[in-house]
Structure formats: structure tokens, C-alpha cells
Design a protein around this motif. Structure first.
Motif, PDB file in Angstrom:
ATOM      1  N   TYR A  19      43.197  45.113  49.058  1.00  9.60           N
ATOM      2  CA  TYR A  19      43.049  45.516  47.657  1.00  9.60           C
ATOM      3  C   TYR A  19      44.422  45.630  47.005  1.00  9.60           C
ATOM      4  CZ  TYR A  19      38.045  46.580  47.344  1.00  9.60           C
ATOM      5  OH  TYR A  19      36.682  46.500  47.291  1.00  9.60           O
ATOM      6  N   SER A  20      45.348  46.267  47.680  1.00 13.27           N
ATOM      7  CA  SER A  20      46.695  46.448  47.147  1.00 13.27           C
ATOM      8  C   SER A  20      47.380  45.105  46.950  1.00 13.27           C
ATOM      9  CB  SER A  20      47.509  47.327  48.104  1.00 13.27           C
ATOM     10  OG  SER A  20      48.793  47.525  47.624  1.00 13.27           O
ATOM     11  N   LEU A  21      47.324  44.263  47.952  1.00  8.26           N
ATOM     12  CA  LEU A  21      47.961  42.946  47.894  1.00  8.26           C
ATOM     13  C   LEU A  21      47.347  42.081  46.799  1.00  8.26           C
ATOM     14  CD1 LEU A  21      50.057  41.086  49.267  1.00  8.26           C
ATOM     15  CD2 LEU A  21      48.210  40.289  50.737  1.00  8.26           C
ATOM     16  N   SER A  22      46.035  42.043  46.743  1.00  9.45           N
ATOM     17  CA  SER A  22      45.402  41.199  45.729  1.00  9.45           C
ATOM     18  C   SER A  22      45.628  41.753  44.326  1.00  9.45           C
ATOM     19  CB  SER A  22      43.909  41.007  46.010  1.00  9.45           C
ATOM     20  OG  SER A  22      43.235  42.247  45.949  1.00  9.45           O
ATOM     21  N   GLY A  23      45.668  43.068  44.184  1.00 10.16           N
ATOM     22  CA  GLY A  23      45.937  43.647  42.868  1.00 10.16           C
ATOM     23  C   GLY A  23      47.328  43.326  42.376  1.00 10.16           C
ATOM     24  N   ILE A  24      48.282  43.322  43.259  1.00 10.51           N
ATOM     25  CA  ILE A  24      49.664  43.039  42.866  1.00 10.51           C
ATOM     26  C   ILE A  24      49.877  41.552  42.607  1.00 10.51           C
ATOM     27  CG2 ILE A  24      52.032  42.992  43.788  1.00 10.51           C
ATOM     28  CD1 ILE A  24      51.511  45.794  44.870  1.00 10.51           C
ATOM     29  N   THR A  25      49.229  40.698  43.371  1.00  9.80           N
ATOM     30  CA  THR A  25      49.438  39.256  43.224  1.00  9.80           C
ATOM     31  C   THR A  25      48.413  38.590  42.302  1.00  9.80           C
ATOM     32  OG1 THR A  25      48.147  38.811  45.224  1.00  9.80           O
ATOM     33  CG2 THR A  25      50.544  39.040  45.483  1.00  9.80           C
ATOM     34  N   LEU A  26      47.511  39.362  41.728  1.00  9.12           N
ATOM     35  CA  LEU A  26      46.460  38.788  40.882  1.00  9.12           C
ATOM     36  C   LEU A  26      46.996  37.926  39.739  1.00  9.12           C
ATOM     37  CD1 LEU A  26      43.421  38.575  40.530  1.00  9.12           C
ATOM     38  CD2 LEU A  26      43.518  40.613  39.077  1.00  9.12           C
ATOM     39  N   PRO A  27      48.042  38.338  39.020  1.00  6.89           N
ATOM     40  CA  PRO A  27      48.540  37.452  37.950  1.00  6.89           C
ATOM     41  C   PRO A  27      48.927  36.053  38.464  1.00  6.89           C
ATOM     42  CG  PRO A  27      49.530  39.617  37.753  1.00  6.89           C
ATOM     43  CD  PRO A  27      48.775  39.598  39.066  1.00  6.89           C
ATOM     44  N   PHE A  28      49.575  36.010  39.616  1.00  5.45           N
ATOM     45  CA  PHE A  28      49.944  34.711  40.181  1.00  5.45           C
ATOM     46  C   PHE A  28      48.704  33.943  40.616  1.00  5.45           C
ATOM     47  CE2 PHE A  28      50.860  32.200  44.036  1.00  5.45           C
ATOM     48  CZ  PHE A  28      51.594  31.189  43.445  1.00  5.45           C
ATOM     49  N   LEU A  29      47.766  34.620  41.265  1.00  7.42           N
ATOM     50  CA  LEU A  29      46.563  33.940  41.731  1.00  7.42           C
ATOM     51  C   LEU A  29      45.773  33.348  40.563  1.00  7.42           C
ATOM     52  CD1 LEU A  29      45.428  36.505  44.457  1.00  7.42           C
ATOM     53  CD2 LEU A  29      46.629  34.335  44.791  1.00  7.42           C
ATOM     54  N   ILE A  30      45.708  34.061  39.458  1.00  2.63           N
ATOM     55  CA  ILE A  30      45.017  33.533  38.277  1.00  2.63           C
ATOM     56  C   ILE A  30      45.795  32.374  37.671  1.00  2.63           C
ATOM     57  CG2 ILE A  30      44.284  34.091  35.918  1.00  2.63           C
ATOM     58  CD1 ILE A  30      43.521  36.888  36.980  1.00  2.63           C
ATOM     59  N   SER A  31      47.121  32.470  37.683  1.00  2.00           N
ATOM     60  CA  SER A  31      47.930  31.376  37.128  1.00  2.00           C
ATOM     61  C   SER A  31      47.765  30.094  37.935  1.00  2.00           C
ATOM     62  CB  SER A  31      49.400  31.770  37.039  1.00  2.00           C
ATOM     63  OG  SER A  31      49.989  31.815  38.316  1.00  2.00           O
ATOM     64  N   LEU A  32      47.406  30.220  39.207  1.00  2.00           N
ATOM     65  CA  LEU A  32      47.168  29.022  40.014  1.00  2.00           C
ATOM     66  C   LEU A  32      46.031  28.181  39.438  1.00  2.00           C
ATOM     67  CD1 LEU A  32      47.536  30.298  43.698  1.00  2.00           C
ATOM     68  CD2 LEU A  32      49.102  28.816  42.424  1.00  2.00           C
ATOM     69  N   ILE A  33      45.051  28.828  38.851  1.00  3.12           N
ATOM     70  CA  ILE A  33      43.933  28.092  38.233  1.00  3.12           C
ATOM     71  C   ILE A  33      44.473  27.171  37.142  1.00  3.12           C
ATOM     72  CG2 ILE A  33      41.801  28.314  36.883  1.00  3.12           C
ATOM     73  CD1 ILE A  33      41.407  31.052  38.342  1.00  3.12           C
ATOM     74  N   GLY A  34      45.315  27.736  36.266  1.00  7.54           N
ATOM     75  CA  GLY A  34      45.911  26.930  35.201  1.00  7.54           C
ATOM     76  C   GLY A  34      46.793  25.826  35.742  1.00  7.54           C
TER      77      GLY A  34
END
Length: 175
Positions: A19-34
């Protein structure tokens, strides 16, 4: 700890860490879609080159530093069999500082690149960024592990409430 307790503790630790890791890296993970939609794959590595992963490292290390500094967790660290956790509790502040300083330098160079010509050793930035991210992630995992070692007493609220009511009634009967 019993085997069942260890398994439950391990599951809670991994869940908290993910949860902590995904919460912190979420902006990058979403940017991967773009990035995948516009097919600009070279921008994935620029994420590391620009030092953005250092921000995530600092975020993970900050959470770890907070958990390690908790009073109950400090007691657990003193009793810990895994002595490396004590070292990690002290190193977490250095991970925050080093990640922040490297990012600040990269950011300053980036915003002033028109005025000064600086050659940046990208391999140093990449290796340092990835290394700090891995160390901060591990530190975060261990801090969550230590935090979940806290044992809170089980309180049966109903029986405690009934006991208190009986005490009050006894007190009223004596008056």
C-alpha cells in the motif's frame, strides 16, 4: 511467535508495504498509461534521469523514519533479534537527506540549464537513484514489520462495560 502469528504478521507487513509503495509511486504508474498511449517509451528512463525516483525514495524513507521513531517501535528495536533494524532506523534519515540533496541538485541544474553548461554523469544518477530507491523500499518494509510487532491488549468491551456498571451500582447501593 507461533507459525500462524508469523504468517499473519508477514501478510500484514507485505500488505502495508505494498500500500505504501503503490501510494507513493502511483503518479508514475498512472503516467505509464500515457507513455504507452503516445508511444514515447524513452520517457520511462527519463523518469530516473530527471531524479524523480529520488522523490519516491525520500517519501519511503520519511515514512520509515517516522515509524522507526515511534516510542513503542523504539522499544521493539531494542529487543529486536535482527540488529540491522537499529542501523536502518538511523540510516533512514540519511536516505532522506541524500535523496533530497541529489534531487535538489538535479532540479537546480535542470531549471538553470540555459544559463550554465553542466555535464551530468547520468550513470551515476541512475545507479544512485535506483540504489536509494531499493534501500528506502527495504527500510520502509522493515519499519512496517517492526510497527506491526506492537501488541495491543485485547479488551472485551461488553464485559468491561458490564463490570463498570456493576461497580457503579455497588457504589450506589453503599450510599
Amino acid at each position: 511467535m507461533e507459525i500462524l502469528e508469523r504468517k499473519l504478521h508477514s501478510e500484514k507487513t507485505w500488505t502495508g508495504f505494498l500500500y505504501s509503495l503503490s501510494g507513493i509511486t502511483l503518479p508514475f504508474l498512472i503516467s505509464l498509461i500515457g507513455i504507452f498511449i503516445i508511444q514515447k517509451y524513452e520517457h520511462i528512463i527519463s523518469f530516473i534521469d530527471d531524479g524523480q525516483i529520488l522523490l519516491f525514495s525520500a517519501g519511503l524513507a520519511t515514512g520509515a523514519f517516522y515509524l522507526f521513531r515511534d516510542e513503542e517501535n523504539q522499544k521493539a528495536l531494542k529487543k529486536s533479534v535482527f540488529k540491522f533494524d537499529r542501523l536502518l532506523s538511523h540510516l533512514s534519515i540519511f536516505f532522506i537527506i541524500i535523496s533530497s540533496v541529489i534531487y535538489a541538485i538535479l532540479y537546480s541544474i535542470e531549471i538553470s540549464h540555459k544559463n550554465i553548461d553542466v555535464n551530468i554523469n547520468l550513470w551515476f544518477v541512475r545507479i544512485a537513484s535506483i540504489l536509494l530507491f531499493i534501500l528506502s523500499s527495504y527500510t520502509s518494509y522493515r519499519s512496517i514489520y517492526i510497527d506491526f510487532l506492537k501488541i495491543y491488549p485485547n479488551i472485551d468491551v461488553k464485559s468491561k462495560s458490564n463490570e463498570e456498571v456493576e461497580n457503579i451500582l455497588e457504589g450506589l447501593g453503599n450510599d
